[in-house]
Enzyme design. Structure first.
Site, PDB file in Angstrom:
ATOM      1  N   PRO A 103       0.834  -1.206   0.000  1.00  0.00           N
ATOM      2  CG  PRO A 103      -0.029  -1.062   2.148  1.00  0.00           C
ATOM      3  CD  PRO A 103       0.762  -1.944   1.258  1.00  0.00           C
ATOM      4  N   GLY A 108       1.663   3.901   9.207  1.00  0.00           N
ATOM      5  CA  GLY A 108       2.525   3.480  10.325  1.00  0.00           C
ATOM      6  C   GLY A 108       2.176   2.099  10.849  1.00  0.00           C
ATOM      7  CG  LEU A 109      -1.439   0.636  10.788  1.00  0.00           C
ATOM      8  CD1 LEU A 109      -2.832   0.442  10.221  1.00  0.00           C
ATOM      9  CD2 LEU A 109      -1.484   0.436  12.302  1.00  0.00           C
ATOM     10  CB  SER A 111       5.422  -0.566   5.281  1.00  0.00           C
ATOM     11  OG  SER A 111       5.934   0.627   5.797  1.00  0.00           O
ATOM     12  CB  SER A 112      10.046  -0.926   8.226  1.00  0.00           C
ATOM     13  OG  SER A 112       9.440  -0.739   9.460  1.00  0.00           O
ATOM     14  CG  ASP A 155       7.969  -4.174  14.304  1.00  0.00           C
ATOM     15  OD1 ASP A 155       8.794  -4.891  14.897  1.00  0.00           O
ATOM     16  OD2 ASP A 155       8.268  -3.059  13.830  1.00  0.00           O
TER      17      ASP A 155
HETATM   18  O1  PMV Z   1       5.218   3.195  16.003  1.00  0.00           O
HETATM   19  P1  PMV Z   1       5.258   1.736  15.814  1.00  0.00           P
HETATM   20  O2  PMV Z   1       3.971   1.190  15.343  1.00  0.00           O
HETATM   21  O3  PMV Z   1       6.397   1.259  15.016  1.00  0.00           O
HETATM   22  O4  PMV Z   1       5.420   1.043  17.264  1.00  0.00           O
HETATM   23  C1  PMV Z   1       6.470   1.340  18.082  1.00  0.00           C
HETATM   24  C2  PMV Z   1       6.322   0.592  19.374  1.00  0.00           C
HETATM   25  C3  PMV Z   1       7.439   0.861  20.362  1.00  0.00           C
HETATM   26  O5  PMV Z   1       7.184   0.046  21.505  1.00  0.00           O
HETATM   27  C4  PMV Z   1       7.446   2.311  20.789  1.00  0.00           C
HETATM   28  C5  PMV Z   1       8.805   0.518  19.777  1.00  0.00           C
HETATM   29  C6  PMV Z   1       9.070  -0.961  19.635  1.00  0.00           C
HETATM   30  O6  PMV Z   1      10.007  -1.314  18.886  1.00  0.00           O
HETATM   31  O7  PMV Z   1       8.413  -1.774  20.292  1.00  0.00           O
END
Ligand code: PMV
Length: 322
Positions: A103, A108-109, A111-112, A155
């Site tokens: 997408p 911020g959901l 992609s990396s 993630d």
């Molecule tokens: O902003 P996002 O969705 O990448 O989440 C970051 C979450 C943190 O706990 C702040 C950082 C991490 O690596 O867990």
């Protein structure tokens, strides 16, 4: 060998952001915002990358992979970091063509992490590396750390395993929750933030106020444990309460913004059981937990305050070969 394509989902942080960077637990659900990566061998001693999201192409000579700290453009930093780790681990010297699709706006959901995991999984299949999911996790988490410096890896776990996960200790604990779909509406506050900037900000606060911040992290851990049980039992009113308490704690860590607060309060005023920011803060997404029947009116409330309602399936499957 012919082309191999893998796709990996995005993620929505539910509970435990920031504390999870220090090994505390969090809860995360995989969302249906997939990234596809295709890999194919080539004879030229180089890696050609076609990044359709950025409408750009890059060529990296293989010799760059043996440099101690090669620097790659932002569009290909995660893909090249994971390629470099795999090439070093298996002493590979083959040319590749890599293309990625996804997408254009990922809110911020994730992609990396998705692109890192999809690349590693496609290479695992193409080159018959026989890496298990936990080995893929270690390589991909390492690659994310190479690029970002600090990260919890939650993630990466969501992209690999999918579903809804209890994640702690930098991946030493990863447990899947037995749960169906989550009654959640996501809103995008409109500005994309650099996660690292907010991770560093909380790090500074913890240096300056160690006792208080550690107490806040302990409360966050307790909330994660209570939310874990409440989600499995589908006690959404309780989940909503815990969501609201978490939002207060995140505010106290200094990562809330006016626009996030506006959406969160609008969702609560419309009858959401709870609403909080999700992820690093400073922008990006929030989510509201609601009764199934209220999802669409809460989506409209999010739009009325000028934000983007993001309709995504939660608890979706992890990385797969397409
Ligand atoms: O902003 P996002 O969705 O990448 O989440 C970051 C979450 C943190 O706990 C702040 C950082 C991490 O690596 O867990």
């Amino acid at each position: 060998m012919s082309k191999v394509t893998a796709s990996a989902p995005g993620k929505l942080m539910l509970f435990g952001e920031h504390a999870v960077v220090y090994g505390y637990p969090c809860l995360v659900t995989a969302v249906d915002m997939r990234v596809w990566v295709s890999v194919v061998l080539q004879k030229e001693p180089q890696i050609d990358l076609d990044v359709s999201i950025a409408s750009r192409e890059y060529t990296v000579p293989l010799r760059m992979l043996s440099e101690a700290e090669p620097s790659f453009p932002g569009d290909i930093s995660f893909v090249m970091a994971v390629v470099q780790r795999i090439f070093r681990q298996f002493n590979l010297k083959t040319g590749l063509k890599i293309s990625s699709e996804g997408p254009t706006d990922s809110y911020g959901l994730g992609s990396s992490s998705s692109v890192t995991v999809a690349t590693a999984t496609a290479l695992n299949q193409l080159l018959d590396l026989n890496l298990s999911k936990s080995e893929l996790f270690s390589i991909c988490y390492g690659a994310v750390l190479d690029v970002q410096g600090k990260a919890s890896g939650y993630d990466v776990a969501a992209a690999i395993y999918g579903g809804t996960l209890y994640y702690a200790k930098h991946g030493q604990t990863i447990r899947r929750l037995t749960v169906d779909k989550l009654p959640i509406m996501i809103g995008y506050s409109g500005n994309k933030v650099q996660t690292v900037q907010y991770v560093n900000q909380v790090y500074q606060l913890r240096q300056q106020q160690p006792e208080l911040v550690n107490h806040i992290f302990d409360l966050i851990r307790r909330i994660v444990d209570l939310a874990h049980a409440a989600i499995i039992e589908q006690k959404w009113h309780e989940v909503g309460q815990l969501v609201n308490i978490s939002q207060g704690l995140l505010d106290s860590l200094g990562v809330n913004t006016l626009s996030l607060t506006t959406i969160i309060l609008a969702a609560r005023a419309e009858g959401a059981l709870g609403a909080k920011l999700s992820g690093a803060g400073g922008g990006d997404c929030m989510f509201a937990v609601c009764d199934e029947a209220d999802l669409s009116s809460i989506g409209s409330a999010i739009e009325r305050v000028g934000s983007k309602r993001v309709d995504l399936e939660t608890n979706v499957s992890g990385v797969r070969i397409e």
